[in-house]
Design an enzyme around this catalytic site. Structure first.
Site, PDB file in Angstrom:
ATOM      1  N   GLY A 148       0.798  -1.298   0.067  1.00 38.34           N
ATOM      2  CA  GLY A 148       0.082   0.142  -0.106  1.00 38.34           C
ATOM      3  C   GLY A 148       0.951   1.232  -0.055  1.00 38.34           C
ATOM      4  O   GLY A 148       1.938   1.270   0.255  1.00 38.34           O
ATOM      5  N   CYS A 149       0.392   2.440  -0.320  1.00 40.45           N
ATOM      6  CA  CYS A 149       1.081   3.486  -0.632  1.00 40.45           C
ATOM      7  C   CYS A 149       1.432   4.155   0.984  1.00 40.45           C
ATOM      8  O   CYS A 149       2.504   4.458   1.266  1.00 40.45           O
ATOM      9  CB  CYS A 149       0.133   4.629  -1.290  1.00 40.45           C
ATOM     10  SG  CYS A 149      -1.347   4.722  -1.001  1.00 40.45           S
ATOM     11  N   TYR A 150       0.530   4.243   1.716  1.00 42.44           N
ATOM     12  CA  TYR A 150       0.751   4.676   3.238  1.00 42.44           C
ATOM     13  C   TYR A 150       1.869   3.874   3.757  1.00 42.44           C
ATOM     14  O   TYR A 150       2.953   4.216   4.458  1.00 42.44           O
ATOM     15  CB  TYR A 150      -0.543   4.686   3.988  1.00 42.44           C
ATOM     16  CG  TYR A 150      -1.288   5.850   3.734  1.00 42.44           C
ATOM     17  CD1 TYR A 150      -0.812   7.079   3.984  1.00 42.44           C
ATOM     18  CD2 TYR A 150      -2.773   5.920   3.663  1.00 42.44           C
ATOM     19  CE1 TYR A 150      -1.821   8.081   3.805  1.00 42.44           C
ATOM     20  CE2 TYR A 150      -3.536   6.834   3.586  1.00 42.44           C
ATOM     21  CZ  TYR A 150      -3.123   8.153   3.693  1.00 42.44           C
ATOM     22  OH  TYR A 150      -4.011   9.210   3.397  1.00 42.44           O
ATOM     23  N   THR A 152       4.078   1.785   2.527  1.00 44.50           N
ATOM     24  CA  THR A 152       5.548   1.950   1.987  1.00 44.50           C
ATOM     25  C   THR A 152       6.287   2.895   2.647  1.00 44.50           C
ATOM     26  O   THR A 152       7.518   2.916   2.751  1.00 44.50           O
ATOM     27  CB  THR A 152       5.474   2.271   0.388  1.00 44.50           C
ATOM     28  OG1 THR A 152       4.620   1.061  -0.369  1.00 44.50           O
ATOM     29  CG2 THR A 152       6.571   2.636  -0.314  1.00 44.50           C
TER      30      THR A 152
END
Lengths: 345, 345, 345, 345
Positions: A148-150, A152
């Site tokens: 996920g972006c958060y 990462t």
């Protein structure tokens, strides 16, 4: 590996799909074989977004899974499991950008996502696609769960402190995300007039789904060790996370900086700022970089145990499609950064 | 008090000055006597910003201090002290929007601002102009130190927990401010292209100047009790502050909500959101409101000791010029909310 | 007229409805009797948007039309006709913010909107609510058709040239509108990520619906006399229209400026800029003003026949709800500008 | 040509310089030899903007002009002439991004820029670097005058109508530019708070400097044939120009579309949209593309003589640095699109 890599994308017309198309279209070794979209099935790519690449859009049911070397899935969580299984069985390298294979256990998945996992056998084969932590595993994987972006950003910001056993939990992560992180689906929160000139905290607390990945990867398993506070901010792209960390020793900012440098030595996509500098979105947006800065809460010169760590990424690149291409390169034995510079037709 | 209040503004062409002009021009009981500006001296107001009020702009040296009932000073810190003294001696009610009279002791001022205070005798006469905490003192003051924008939000968000002796320090305040908070002076950080599509943490830590006001008003005097982390965000106006608070008892979100309601009962400009809701900029920008929301870190129904408190204000209204007019109304015996609705010519 | 004006709003939770609520809530002589919303029926106002006014929201069917002095309708075109009729029959002053009563003939309405007008008898009673052109008619009207936002700006910018018989058609109006002009309904075009950092021309040409009002009010009835080119721009509020005008005589910019000044002499909400200046959004957004600037295509000093006229308004104030309140004030014999300054709770 | 092209940039820390660095750093055949900056001389690139390329910044006086194959100059107009001469004499290919060599005659330069040209002998050797019109000349040039951003869009949008002798002047170009077009120099107009949520027309008329290039390249030499109306809009990058064109024949939109397709057949960086579609910023920003759309003023199906032509480019790519690299590729015999996809480290 074949000379040219044939790639298919399932779910090509959301924001992560769109970014994958841009990257793969220009990747020197990749040829896009097909793109699927349920919303735009039967139309062509320029009908879905303003890029001049003239590919047809087909329904996922028509995708030739066995005719490609790699399948990317850019679907919502829950919708990806069964498609991943079909692509895996067809023999392709599978890179799943949903959350469905990020957690190692089906129990954790059920607890955090409220869904029964239908492909538990495959969970064991999935590599968590964060190259800085799992490069070797990714290299030999046939199924890669793209982070996920958060998470990462959060994991890369805190990992050096975990790795060196310095971190004193709990941590509070104050996260700010651009609106593309909320996806292309229409909602009142993403209406321009509601999001513009506004800042909106949402789903704060210990139970935000992204906490699951962060805890898993950092080994922070105790209760209340990670408190996550996301905000929607009026920019298109980018994530900035600000964390106050307490460490078990007294360091100067310079010493902490050294620790981070050593941890990410030779990483092509991690940029450690000089001590006292802070990461901004501009350091990372438009790139596949993760930028990390650290500064002392008191000052940067005296040894102390409290620091402010800031980290930024482009949520659609290092936070999604860029990292997916990085993972593909690793798994296929291509140079890791290949094609990660292409954004112009 | 005279029927019509004559007002002068020293420093009328910055953002807080501009907002004061808008408010006072429409205030039913105020007449603007003069406006000063060094940058635009000799010109007229529409030369300085796009409002159609045709006042002349004069140098501060030409201002008739004894001909007005109230003088507002919207100058940078350090530049205000001596002008405040002259206005005070001339007999006017003085409302200073700079930081020069906010801290009660000249030692604190020297420590935090690095400047020698030249009007220490006046410090004792200055009321800290936060009506929710000091209304009675403001009502009888002749010199009012208008609070900073960041501290206004932080103090109002935490005061109920201090007042009830519930708060367990330390607190970390993650603050986000629109660009008008940085003033009208040109700087690379406020160039549109650098600020737009960006998020920028700056001057983080225990030593951010605004910490001094927060500590003073909340009585948090120990070392490392308030850690302040400001960020510049790409909006024109508004401040949002997010704070994780630990309290000494276990409350539900509803109980905490009750506590805040009681504390701010009958306050015209404090808006407490229902339990589980979070403040956004849109709740406050364009108004003189301070909006506060609280939600449990775990959930809102079980008693717990950890909460996320969010607070928003318009930095130019409740954070500066709106609060200055509110203070003027109190000090002159006018209805407290008078003229705080006027923004249209 | 009663001491207090009781007002009802049909369609209170779109952007124009929201702005009406803000204005009427603070209007010194108005009391809001009821607000209707189909989407939010049964909820309260703070559920619909972030304002702290605690009114209930009822379905339109439950509105007590005979219990109010004035009814505002903020509905889409086509949806307003029958409700207007009911409110009119109930005896209230009716101010319709839709397009349904702006065109004088049902034929024109059918041609431009593709809908059969169901209340043709009422069309004759409707005043076109642009006070600068029709103040006397508005003063005695019981049904006021509030103008469109684009036409308000265009008509006020060109009327002095029509009135003095100077304009040489055709005119090309290059218009730019903030996103609130597209309404609160969700659509891909108003998703933050699609609108932000973008500029989008749409529905350009002779047949844009707003051309009908412009032609009617300016008497430009020939074919191809008004070419309208609207663009969506990434701001919340405001309209800017840029028009190159050819006139029948040779004027300096100063002479043209004089003409405009004379035409709008004593108008409280028209702001004519000095010759050579151009209108910007900042001149008008947040106010009920219409700002007009003119400059020579060649220079401002030599007599010439080609000028660039720029005009700006706030689409939600002078372009909709502000003008609606201005019309109410005129029709009820209140001071025309009353309550048009109130936006702060 | 050498295997690796050595490049130097004079003026590397403005926005066009920054974009050149990004492109050249990733260009497969280019090596950056040196970067100059007077403002940041002695520092390193990450001190000037948030990119992790660690080059030193030297004063222009220290640049080794004879040690490079190509010199790019990204200086303000007037400041470039003499540096161009020195670089030219040193033997390098010279690509000048200023306006100093765009006009063929020193008289025109003096008239439009108010400056005496000091290198008139070189004017004859300068190719106007718009590949779609002058590819052959560019291929053999040693000095290339890179076009202005506004003219690039305007010329490409109108050239097919000129080439086919269809255009009936005059033309009015309503242009909208992102703020990076105004450069990195600080000014009130580019302060975030002044530019955000605003639209600002500026320097409108026949005498805008960019008209000179447009007239020269399109052969529109009569008085009052090109009226240019630029606006500053609150986006970082991108230009959109909207022009109503009258043509000498009656065409359907489809026929006009055919004309444009034929004219730009095989152009790698011109994207002609289907008839009835309009160009938006999103079609071009982040790419080296010029996107052109055309729609009939009345409709798209009937033959008519009035059309709305829209064109967009990224002002820093096709409008400046991207086009400069495209020109370099042509002049050095490299594939024309090489390196124009690289923007990620």
């Amino acid at each position: 590996m074949t000379q040219t890599v044939k790639a298919g994308i399932i779910g090509a017309t959301g924001y992560t799909g769109q970014e994958l198309v841009r990257l793969l279209h220009h990747h020197p070794r990749v040829e896009i074989a097909w793109l699927t979209s349920e919303t735009y099935a039967g139309k062509r790519l320029p009908d879905a977004f303003p890029l001049p690449y003239d590919y047809p859009l087909i329904p996922a049911a028509d995708a030739d899974l066995s005719g490609v070397d790699v399948v990317f899935l850019a679907l919502p969580h829950g919708a990806s499991m069964d498609s991943v299984n079909r692509a895996y069985d067809a023999g392709a390298l599978v890179i799943d950008l949903s959350a469905d294979f990020r957690l190692h256990s089906s129990e954790a998945y059920a607890r955090w996502y409220g869904l029964k996992h239908t492909q538990t056998a495959l969970l064991d084969h999935a590599a968590y696609g964060l190259p800085e932590l799992h490069r070797r595993e990714i290299a030999s994987a046939r199924l890669i769960a793209n982070p996920g972006c958060y998470p990462t950003a959060a994991i890369l910001a805190l990992f050096p402190l975990i790795h060196s056993a310095l971190l004193k939990p709990p941590v509070v992560i104050d996260a700010k995300s651009g609106v593309s992180g909320a996806g292309r689906k229409l909602s009142p929160a993403t209406h321009f007039v509601e999001a513009n000139e506004n800042l909106v905290p949402y789903r704060v607390g210990y139970r935000h789904r992204h906490v699951a990945e962060i805890e898993q990867e950092l080994g922070l398993k105790g209760p209340e060790e990670v408190l996550f506070i996301p905000h929607l901010v009026p920019v298109n792209r980018g994530i900035l996370e600000t964390t106050v960390v307490r460490i078990k020793k007294h360091y100067t900012a310079g010493q902490l900086h050294e620790l981070y440098l050593r941890c990410y030595d030779r990483e092509p996509f991690v940029n450690i700022l000089p001590p006292g500098s802070m990461a901004t979105l501009a350091h990372s947006v438009g790139t596949n970089l993760c930028t990390i800065g650290m500064t002392g809460a008191e000052d940067d010169d005296s040894p102390a145990d409290t620091f402010v760590v800031t980290v930024s990424i482009d949520n659609l690149l290092k936070g999604a499609s860029g990292q997916a291409v990085q993972n593909m390169n690793i798994a296929l034995g291509l140079p890791e950064a290949m094609g990660l510079g292409v954004t112009v037709p």
